[in-house]
Motif scaffolding. Structure first.
Motif, PDB file in Angstrom:
ATOM      1  N   ASP A  15       1.978   9.224   7.567  1.00  0.00           N
ATOM      2  CA  ASP A  15       2.313  10.272   8.533  1.00  0.00           C
ATOM      3  C   ASP A  15       3.796  10.292   8.887  1.00  0.00           C
ATOM      4  O   ASP A  15       4.272  11.221   9.541  1.00  0.00           O
ATOM      5  CB  ASP A  15       1.483  10.098   9.810  1.00  0.00           C
ATOM      6  N   LEU A  16       4.527   9.281   8.435  1.00  0.00           N
ATOM      7  CA  LEU A  16       5.960   9.202   8.726  1.00  0.00           C
ATOM      8  C   LEU A  16       6.835   9.478   7.507  1.00  0.00           C
ATOM      9  O   LEU A  16       8.045   9.223   7.557  1.00  0.00           O
ATOM     10  CB  LEU A  16       6.306   7.815   9.288  1.00  0.00           C
ATOM     11  N   HIS A  17       6.267   9.984   6.439  1.00  0.00           N
ATOM     12  CA  HIS A  17       7.066  10.257   5.242  1.00  0.00           C
ATOM     13  C   HIS A  17       8.247  11.162   5.585  1.00  0.00           C
ATOM     14  O   HIS A  17       8.098  12.218   6.208  1.00  0.00           O
ATOM     15  CB  HIS A  17       6.205  10.921   4.172  1.00  0.00           C
ATOM     16  N   ASP A  30       0.854  -1.188   0.000  1.00  0.00           N
ATOM     17  CA  ASP A  30       0.000   0.000   0.000  1.00  0.00           C
ATOM     18  C   ASP A  30       0.894   1.244   0.000  1.00  0.00           C
ATOM     19  O   ASP A  30       1.622   1.490   0.965  1.00  0.00           O
ATOM     20  CB  ASP A  30      -0.881  -0.012   1.245  1.00  0.00           C
ATOM     21  N   PRO A  31       0.853   2.061  -1.055  1.00  0.00           N
ATOM     22  CA  PRO A  31       1.746   3.223  -1.125  1.00  0.00           C
ATOM     23  C   PRO A  31       1.459   4.268  -0.053  1.00  0.00           C
ATOM     24  O   PRO A  31       2.308   5.125   0.231  1.00  0.00           O
ATOM     25  CB  PRO A  31       1.496   3.793  -2.525  1.00  0.00           C
ATOM     26  N   PRO A  65       7.310  -2.637  -4.783  1.00  0.00           N
ATOM     27  CA  PRO A  65       6.616  -1.584  -4.040  1.00  0.00           C
ATOM     28  C   PRO A  65       7.271  -1.250  -2.706  1.00  0.00           C
ATOM     29  O   PRO A  65       7.152  -0.110  -2.219  1.00  0.00           O
ATOM     30  CB  PRO A  65       5.201  -2.143  -3.841  1.00  0.00           C
ATOM     31  N   VAL A  66       7.977  -2.193  -2.098  1.00  0.00           N
ATOM     32  CA  VAL A  66       8.691  -1.901  -0.846  1.00  0.00           C
ATOM     33  C   VAL A  66       9.774  -0.855  -1.086  1.00  0.00           C
ATOM     34  O   VAL A  66       9.983   0.043  -0.265  1.00  0.00           O
ATOM     35  CB  VAL A  66       9.276  -3.192  -0.241  1.00  0.00           C
ATOM     36  N   ILE A  67      10.468  -0.954  -2.210  1.00  0.00           N
ATOM     37  CA  ILE A  67      11.504   0.032  -2.528  1.00  0.00           C
ATOM     38  C   ILE A  67      10.891   1.422  -2.673  1.00  0.00           C
ATOM     39  O   ILE A  67      11.415   2.415  -2.144  1.00  0.00           O
ATOM     40  CB  ILE A  67      12.267  -0.379  -3.801  1.00  0.00           C
ATOM     41  N   ALA A  68       9.754   1.512  -3.356  1.00  0.00           N
ATOM     42  CA  ALA A  68       9.086   2.804  -3.517  1.00  0.00           C
ATOM     43  C   ALA A  68       8.611   3.344  -2.172  1.00  0.00           C
ATOM     44  O   ALA A  68       8.735   4.546  -1.888  1.00  0.00           O
ATOM     45  CB  ALA A  68       7.912   2.656  -4.482  1.00  0.00           C
ATOM     46  N   LEU A  69       8.068   2.463  -1.333  1.00  0.00           N
ATOM     47  CA  LEU A  69       7.608   2.879  -0.011  1.00  0.00           C
ATOM     48  C   LEU A  69       8.771   3.353   0.847  1.00  0.00           C
ATOM     49  O   LEU A  69       8.671   4.373   1.551  1.00  0.00           O
ATOM     50  CB  LEU A  69       6.876   1.724   0.670  1.00  0.00           C
TER      51      LEU A  69
END
Length: 290
Positions: free
Chosen positions: A186-188, A180-181, A232-236
């Motif tokens: 809230d932690l970006h 989930d992207p 997707p983990v890399i993007a997250l």
């Protein structure tokens, strides 16, 4: 002569050595990779002692011998040793494991150690695909992290994760899908260390019965090329990590070039590094957020 730690009553006791020898032979014939070690762990479990103290025991009570033979038969049927013991050793921890959760592997201790070394006091650490909590709890146990967030989506695995995490107040368990992207939005830009041991075995790969029959498939297989979750983990990770934040991802030994390549191609990471496990096989990749 070694002292027998259990009171003796020869009429009700069986010599340990031949029982162990029979167990080793049965496990070896069943294709268990470490028959002697597994037999000794099971014997120690039945006796309620450490494996190292088996040298001080020369006999078993009849009921203990029966229990041991029963456990050996189940291990010969390729039930994982950790399921029979009820726990899996990981670094300095004993984690409760069983049906529904992936059994942590020794090679993952290397990724956990890498992350621990980069966890400064007060740091925020995220463990994606947490499973039993092996990585997250090791970070909490061996560092002064201020906050450790363990993310898992499997309902069954979450039960084991929450059980294991109950004694670690710094660990927060989050039920969510790591693809989930918007996860932890809230932690970006605020996470110091992000670690992940995702499902990464390519679909169709032949795995041992302990894995195919007992580890959850969703925790093992990662799509046709094994990278379905890793992408997707890399993007997250790029979204969550602060500049200079550290990322570590475990992968299959066929991904020694692929995962570092994905990290480099993303463009938001530097210091991309491939790491091998203790057998010399490609095992995890690390990087820093630009």
């Amino acid at each position: 002569m070694p002292r027998d730690e259990h009171p003796r009553n020869d009429a009700d006791r069986t010599r340990l050595a031949p029982v162990l020898a029979s167990a080793v032979a049965e496990l070896s014939a069943a294709g268990v990779s470490s028959p002697r070690v597994d037999a000794e762990w099971l014997a120690a479990h039945v006796l309620g002692i450490s494996r190292g103290r088996l040298l001080l025991v020369d006999s078993l009570r009849a009921d203990e011998a029966d229990r041991l033979r029963g456990l050996v038969a189940r291990r010969a049927g390729r039930v994982p040793l950790q399921h029979l013991l009820g726990t899996a050793a990981f670094r300095h921890l004993e984690l409760a494991v069983g049906d529904g959760v992936f059994t942590p592997r020794p090679e993952t201790e290397l990724l956990a150690g890498w992350g621990i070394e980069r966890t400064a006091p007060g740091a925020t650490v995220v463990d994606l695909c947490s499973g039993s909590g092996a990585i997250a709890l090791s970070v909490a146990d061996e560092s002064a992290a201020g906050r450790v967030i363990a993310v898992e989506r499997s309902t069954a695995a979450l039960e084991w994760l929450r059980r294991n995490a109950s004694g670690f107040p710094a660990v927060e368990v989050v039920e969510a899908d790591v693809t989930d992207p918007d996860l932890l939005s809230d932690l970006h830009g605020q996470v110091d260390v992000l670690l992940c041991n995702p499902p990464y075995v390519p679909d169709g790969t032949v795995v041992p019965p302990e894995v195919s029959d007992h580890d959850p498939a969703e925790a093992v297989f990662g799509g046709a090329d094994g990278l379905t979750v890793i992408r997707p983990v890399i993007a997250l990770a790029a979204a969550l990590l602060r500049p200079g934040g550290a990322l570590g991802i475990e992968h299959d030994d066929v991904h020694g070039a692929a995962v570092p390549g994905l990290l480099a191609a993303d463009g938001r990471f530097t210091e991309v590094t491939a790491h091998q496990d203790l057998t010399g096989r490609p095992r995890y990749a690390t990087a820093r957020r630009r």
